[in-house]
Scaffold this motif. Structure first.
Motif: not given
Length: 77
Positions: A46-52, A8-22, A36-38
Motif C-alpha cells: 500500500r505505502c511501499s515502506l520497507k521494514f525489518r 506495516c508499521p506506517c499504514c497498517g496494511a498486511p506486508a509482503v515478505l521480501v526475504g531474510e536479513l542476515q 546482532f540478530q537477523g
C-alpha cells in the motif's frame, strides 16, 4: 522467522515478505563486539515502506548507526 501476518508499521496494511536479513558481527563496514540478530525484510504494497521484522530495540539501532563508517552512507543527492 516471519509472523503469519506482519502488518506495516506506517499504514497498517498486511506486508509482503521480501526475504531474510542476515545477522552478524559486522554492520556498515564496522566489526561489532557482539552479534546482532537477523530478521526478515518486508515491503508494504500500500505505502511501499520497507521494514525489518522483528523490530530491534531503539538502543540497538543507535549503537549500530553510531558506529558505522561515515562513508557507508554516502549519497549523491
Amino acid at each position: 522467522m516471519a509472523a503469519l501476518e506482519t502488518m506495516c508499521p506506517c499504514c497498517g496494511a498486511p506486508a509482503v515478505l521480501v526475504g531474510e536479513l542476515q545477522g552478524g558481527n559486522r554492520f556498515a563496514g564496522v566489526h561489532l563486539d557482539e552479534l546482532f540478530q537477523g530478521g526478515d525484510l518486508f515491503r508494504c504494497p500500500r505505502c511501499s515502506l520497507k521494514f525489518r521484522h522483528p523490530v530491534l530495540a531503539a538502543e540497538t539501532y543507535r549503537l549500530l548507526y553510531d558506529n558505522a563508517l561515515t562513508t557507508s552512507w554516502a549519497s549523491e543527492v
